[in-house]
Design a protein around this motif. Structure first.
Motif, PDB file in Angstrom:
ATOM      1  N   ALA A 192    -119.589 -35.071 -70.152  1.00  0.00           N
ATOM      2  CA  ALA A 192    -119.178 -36.013 -69.110  1.00  0.00           C
ATOM      3  C   ALA A 192    -118.491 -35.238 -68.000  1.00  0.00           C
ATOM      4  CB  ALA A 192    -118.232 -37.058 -69.690  1.00  0.00           C
ATOM      5  N   ILE A 193    -119.227 -34.889 -66.975  1.00  0.00           N
ATOM      6  CA  ILE A 193    -118.670 -34.108 -65.875  1.00  0.00           C
ATOM      7  C   ILE A 193    -118.220 -35.046 -64.766  1.00  0.00           C
ATOM      8  CG2 ILE A 193    -119.158 -32.347 -64.136  1.00  0.00           C
ATOM      9  CD1 ILE A 193    -121.188 -31.173 -66.125  1.00  0.00           C
ATOM     10  N   ASP A 194    -116.952 -34.921 -64.380  1.00  0.00           N
ATOM     11  CA  ASP A 194    -116.331 -35.673 -63.286  1.00  0.00           C
ATOM     12  C   ASP A 194    -116.608 -37.181 -63.343  1.00  0.00           C
ATOM     13  OD1 ASP A 194    -115.374 -33.250 -62.458  1.00  0.00           O
ATOM     14  OD2 ASP A 194    -116.711 -33.065 -60.749  1.00  0.00           O
ATOM     15  N   PRO A 195    -116.231 -37.869 -64.418  1.00  0.00           N
ATOM     16  CA  PRO A 195    -116.444 -39.315 -64.477  1.00  0.00           C
ATOM     17  C   PRO A 195    -115.604 -40.027 -63.423  1.00  0.00           C
ATOM     18  CG  PRO A 195    -115.049 -38.594 -66.293  1.00  0.00           C
ATOM     19  CD  PRO A 195    -115.519 -37.359 -65.587  1.00  0.00           C
ATOM     20  N   SER A 196    -116.254 -40.845 -62.602  1.00  0.00           N
ATOM     21  CA  SER A 196    -115.575 -41.544 -61.505  1.00  0.00           C
ATOM     22  C   SER A 196    -115.961 -43.015 -61.530  1.00  0.00           C
ATOM     23  CB  SER A 196    -115.978 -40.926 -60.164  1.00  0.00           C
ATOM     24  OG  SER A 196    -115.591 -39.565 -60.124  1.00  0.00           O
ATOM     25  N   LEU A 197    -114.956 -43.874 -61.483  1.00  0.00           N
ATOM     26  CA  LEU A 197    -115.149 -45.312 -61.628  1.00  0.00           C
ATOM     27  C   LEU A 197    -115.011 -46.029 -60.293  1.00  0.00           C
ATOM     28  CD1 LEU A 197    -115.441 -47.613 -63.804  1.00  0.00           C
ATOM     29  CD2 LEU A 197    -112.951 -47.772 -63.696  1.00  0.00           C
TER      30      LEU A 197
END
Length: 189
Positions: A142-147
């Protein structure tokens, strides 16, 4: 090496040289380690920075935090405390607030995407925080998870699910990432 510095608005037009020689009280610089991926969260009327600290002796990053102290417009960092560490590399603690609670979803190497609640503990009048794992969101890198929350839906953007060096962006969707199922968006690769 990476570094983190905070400044008030009066500092925004300074040169790189001025940033590099700014006060060490507003500059997180470590001789043998480095810090990166800063995010801000608020608790009551206080602001905190949450970030990755890469420790060379451990060959991995962990998640740390510090209070941001504002003394009449002069910003400084408070004492550092560890929020989360595990056997894998942790970084990019994407932070968000929901129902007046602070959460984060860090990059966690091959350990997948996990959602954490930031819990407050006060000892001798000093606030520190720890991470409580709420749930696993998905498996894989999971690279740079952004919501992003839009129209009552949560969209979680992540790269690297099947390959830790992937440049493909994946999108997951949920009606509420805190408590509801999450699934790959129909238009996601």
């Amino acid at each position: 090496r990476w570094n983190i510095c905070i400044a008030n608005r009066n500092f925004k037009n300074r040169s790189l040289e001025e940033w590099l020689h700014s006060s060490t009280k507003n500059n997180l610089f470590f001789k043998n380690n480095w810090v990166a991926d800063p995010f801000i969260f608020e608790d009551e009327n206080d602001k905190y920075i949450i970030y990755e600290k890469y420790v060379y002796s451990e060959s991995k990053g962990s998640i740390f935090s510090r209070k941001i102290i504002d003394e009449e417009g002069k910003l400084e960092f408070g004492k550092e405390f560890k929020i989360l560490s595990n056997q894998n590399h942790l970084s990019y603690p994407y932070t968000f607030k929901r129902n007046n609670l602070n959460f984060f979803i860090p990059e966690n190497s091959k350990n997948g995407g996990n959602l954490y609640l930031i819990n407050k503990k006060v000892i001798n009048g000093i606030a520190t925080f720890s991470a409580e794992k709420i749930r696993k969101l998905f498996d894989g890198y999971a690279i740079d998870p952004s919501l992003v929350r839009q129209d009552d839906l949560d969209y979680l953007f992540v790269s690297g699910l099947n390959n830790k060096f992937s440049d493909v962006l994946y999108v997951f969707i949920s009606s509420d990432i805190i408590s509801q199922p999450i699934k790959m968006h129909c238009c996601s690769p």
